[in-house]
Motif scaffolding. Structure first.
Motif, PDB file in Angstrom:
ATOM      1  N   ALA A  49       0.849  -1.188   0.000  1.00 61.91           N
ATOM      2  CA  ALA A  49       0.000   0.000   0.000  1.00 61.91           C
ATOM      3  C   ALA A  49       0.889   1.245   0.000  1.00 61.91           C
ATOM      4  N   TYR A  50       0.348   2.346  -0.511  1.00 65.41           N
ATOM      5  CA  TYR A  50       1.097   3.586  -0.699  1.00 65.41           C
ATOM      6  C   TYR A  50       0.279   4.752  -0.151  1.00 65.41           C
ATOM      7  N   GLY A  51       0.959   5.754   0.396  1.00 66.73           N
ATOM      8  CA  GLY A  51       0.281   6.947   0.867  1.00 66.73           C
ATOM      9  C   GLY A  51       1.209   8.145   0.885  1.00 66.73           C
ATOM     10  N   THR A  52       0.628   9.307   1.177  1.00 70.45           N
ATOM     11  CA  THR A  52       1.401  10.551   1.230  1.00 70.45           C
ATOM     12  C   THR A  52       0.919  11.406   2.398  1.00 70.45           C
ATOM     13  N   PHE A  53       1.731  12.382   2.745  1.00 69.38           N
ATOM     14  CA  PHE A  53       1.337  13.436   3.672  1.00 69.38           C
ATOM     15  C   PHE A  53       1.285  14.726   2.859  1.00 69.38           C
ATOM     16  N   GLY A  54       0.138  15.408   2.893  1.00 66.87           N
ATOM     17  CA  GLY A  54      -0.068  16.589   2.066  1.00 66.87           C
ATOM     18  C   GLY A  54       0.436  17.888   2.652  1.00 66.87           C
ATOM     19  N   LYS A  55       0.578  17.970   3.990  1.00 70.76           N
ATOM     20  CA  LYS A  55       1.000  19.213   4.625  1.00 70.76           C
ATOM     21  C   LYS A  55       2.178  18.970   5.550  1.00 70.76           C
ATOM     22  N   PHE A  56       3.199  19.761   5.346  1.00 69.81           N
ATOM     23  CA  PHE A  56       4.361  19.712   6.227  1.00 69.81           C
ATOM     24  C   PHE A  56       5.143  21.008   6.081  1.00 69.81           C
ATOM     25  N   ASP A  57       5.906  21.324   7.103  1.00 73.63           N
ATOM     26  CA  ASP A  57       6.813  22.468   7.094  1.00 73.63           C
ATOM     27  C   ASP A  57       8.225  21.943   7.260  1.00 73.63           C
ATOM     28  N   ALA A  58       9.164  22.660   6.684  1.00 74.68           N
ATOM     29  CA  ALA A  58      10.557  22.243   6.795  1.00 74.68           C
ATOM     30  C   ALA A  58      11.456  23.470   6.886  1.00 74.68           C
ATOM     31  N   THR A  59      12.478  23.368   7.715  1.00 75.28           N
ATOM     32  CA  THR A  59      13.523  24.384   7.769  1.00 75.28           C
ATOM     33  C   THR A  59      14.839  23.690   7.452  1.00 75.28           C
ATOM     34  N   ILE A  76       5.432  17.354  10.254  1.00 71.55           N
ATOM     35  CA  ILE A  76       4.396  16.783   9.390  1.00 71.55           C
ATOM     36  C   ILE A  76       3.033  16.881  10.077  1.00 71.55           C
ATOM     37  N   ASP A  77       2.064  17.425   9.366  1.00 74.69           N
ATOM     38  CA  ASP A  77       0.683  17.474   9.833  1.00 74.69           C
ATOM     39  C   ASP A  77       0.079  16.092   9.594  1.00 74.69           C
ATOM     40  N   LEU A  78      -0.108  15.315  10.648  1.00 70.50           N
ATOM     41  CA  LEU A  78      -0.554  13.929  10.500  1.00 70.50           C
ATOM     42  C   LEU A  78      -1.979  13.809   9.969  1.00 70.50           C
ATOM     43  N   ALA A  79      -2.799  14.833  10.177  1.00 74.27           N
ATOM     44  CA  ALA A  79      -4.169  14.808   9.651  1.00 74.27           C
ATOM     45  C   ALA A  79      -4.188  14.950   8.126  1.00 74.27           C
ATOM     46  N   SER A  80      -3.070  15.310   7.534  1.00 75.45           N
ATOM     47  CA  SER A  80      -2.999  15.472   6.074  1.00 75.45           C
ATOM     48  C   SER A  80      -2.677  14.166   5.358  1.00 75.45           C
ATOM     49  N   ILE A  81      -2.742  13.057   6.076  1.00 71.45           N
ATOM     50  CA  ILE A  81      -2.408  11.764   5.481  1.00 71.45           C
ATOM     51  C   ILE A  81      -3.414  11.385   4.395  1.00 71.45           C
ATOM     52  N   ASN A  89      -8.029   6.987   5.886  1.00 72.41           N
ATOM     53  CA  ASN A  89      -7.557   8.271   6.413  1.00 72.41           C
ATOM     54  C   ASN A  89      -8.219   8.588   7.748  1.00 72.41           C
ATOM     55  N   SER A  90      -9.518   8.326   7.860  1.00 75.66           N
ATOM     56  CA  SER A  90     -10.242   8.555   9.118  1.00 75.66           C
ATOM     57  C   SER A  90      -9.747   7.622  10.213  1.00 75.66           C
ATOM     58  N   GLU A  91      -9.542   6.355   9.878  1.00 75.63           N
ATOM     59  CA  GLU A  91      -9.074   5.367  10.859  1.00 75.63           C
ATOM     60  C   GLU A  91      -7.706   5.762  11.425  1.00 75.63           C
ATOM     61  N   LEU A  92      -6.832   6.269  10.579  1.00 73.22           N
ATOM     62  CA  LEU A  92      -5.481   6.612  11.009  1.00 73.22           C
ATOM     63  C   LEU A  92      -5.432   7.807  11.968  1.00 73.22           C
ATOM     64  N   GLN A  93      -6.516   8.576  12.061  1.00 68.80           N
ATOM     65  CA  GLN A  93      -6.589   9.703  12.999  1.00 68.80           C
ATOM     66  C   GLN A  93      -6.902   9.229  14.421  1.00 68.80           C
ATOM     67  N   THR A 100      -4.367  11.832  16.437  1.00 68.93           N
ATOM     68  CA  THR A 100      -4.115  13.222  16.051  1.00 68.93           C
ATOM     69  C   THR A 100      -4.777  14.235  16.979  1.00 68.93           C
ATOM     70  N   ALA A 101      -5.777  13.835  17.751  1.00 66.42           N
ATOM     71  CA  ALA A 101      -6.375  14.758  18.718  1.00 66.42           C
ATOM     72  C   ALA A 101      -5.344  15.169  19.775  1.00 66.42           C
ATOM     73  N   ASP A 102      -4.516  14.235  20.196  1.00 70.86           N
ATOM     74  CA  ASP A 102      -3.491  14.518  21.201  1.00 70.86           C
ATOM     75  C   ASP A 102      -2.116  14.812  20.590  1.00 70.86           C
ATOM     76  N   TYR A 103      -1.841  14.233  19.422  1.00 71.54           N
ATOM     77  CA  TYR A 103      -0.519  14.370  18.788  1.00 71.54           C
ATOM     78  C   TYR A 103      -0.700  14.728  17.307  1.00 71.54           C
ATOM     79  N   PRO A 104      -0.997  15.987  17.013  1.00 76.77           N
ATOM     80  CA  PRO A 104      -1.330  16.365  15.636  1.00 76.77           C
ATOM     81  C   PRO A 104      -0.154  16.365  14.653  1.00 76.77           C
ATOM     82  N   VAL A 105       1.083  16.402  15.161  1.00 72.21           N
ATOM     83  CA  VAL A 105       2.233  16.467  14.261  1.00 72.21           C
ATOM     84  C   VAL A 105       3.294  15.435  14.640  1.00 72.21           C
ATOM     85  N   ALA A 106       4.104  15.121  13.660  1.00 71.68           N
ATOM     86  CA  ALA A 106       5.335  14.347  13.867  1.00 71.68           C
ATOM     87  C   ALA A 106       6.478  15.282  13.489  1.00 71.68           C
TER      88      ALA A 106
END
Length: 189
Positions: A49-59, A76-81, A89-93, A100-106
């Motif tokens: 299986a394949y997936g992506t994260f749509g929102k992230f910031d990088a420095t 990485i915004d984990l809700a953007s999976i 996508n819903s299950e992974l939240q 993601t309610a408690d840990y929204p980012v990685a």
């Protein structure tokens, strides 16, 4: 007495050769997140299986003349999976997965960089996911192109190291190995 021209030519050659390394030094301090990509693959029920994260910031602060002093941070915004289906996508939240309610980012933040030669680097850093931090090493290839640098890398993350996929998912339905691939695009400075 030897002619003066060969001495002048030799001195000019030394001066030119002495300046060449500086001419090739490149700094990358901004990331084009629109052109960059983070994807992942895993096995589920024996199928890839394949997936992506749509929102992230990088420095990024990377100088090709001094890579050991480089620093990078990725959030990485984990809700953007996007795992390929809205129900996935819903299950992974949910708490059994990313919670993601408690840990929204990685986040991944580098702690050291080692030059391996031929535009290859070993980046050591800390990955924080679901409130847990683990040290990881990532091999990265820098592909310099027209006025940009493309940092390509991949790493295998063990989901159980971060308690991802707990409960009914803790068995072998989903592989423990999650292959993460990234392509970070940065303009030359």
């Amino acid at each position: 007495m030897p002619p003066r021209f060969p001495r002048f030519a030799a001195l000019l050659a030394i001066l030119l050769v002495g300046t060449l390394p500086c001419a090739h030094a490149v700094e990358y301090t901004q990331v084009n997140t629109t052109a960059s990509k983070i994807s992942f693959t895993y096995n589920q029920f024996g199928s890839r299986a394949y997936g992506t994260f749509g929102k992230f910031d990088a420095t990024l602060d990377f100088d090709t003349q001094n890579p050991e002093a480089a620093h990078a941070k990725l959030t990485i915004d984990l809700a953007s999976i996007d795992a390929g289906a809205s129900d996935a996508n819903s299950e992974l939240q949910k708490p059994a997965w990313f919670n993601t309610a408690d840990y929204p980012v990685a986040t991944f933040e580098s702690t050291g960089v080692e030059a391996l030669g031929d535009h290859r680097y070993l980046i050591t850093g800390n990955l924080t996911l679901r409130g847990m931090t683990r040290e990881l090493q990532v091999k990265v290839l820098l592909k310099p192109e027209k006025a940009i640098g493309i940092f390509d890398g991949d790493i295998v993350v063990k989901r159980r190291d971060f308690n991802i996929g707990e409960g009914e998912w803790a068995d072998k339905v989903v592989s423990n190995d999650i292959s993460i691939r990234f392509r970070i695009v940065a303009p030359e400075q």
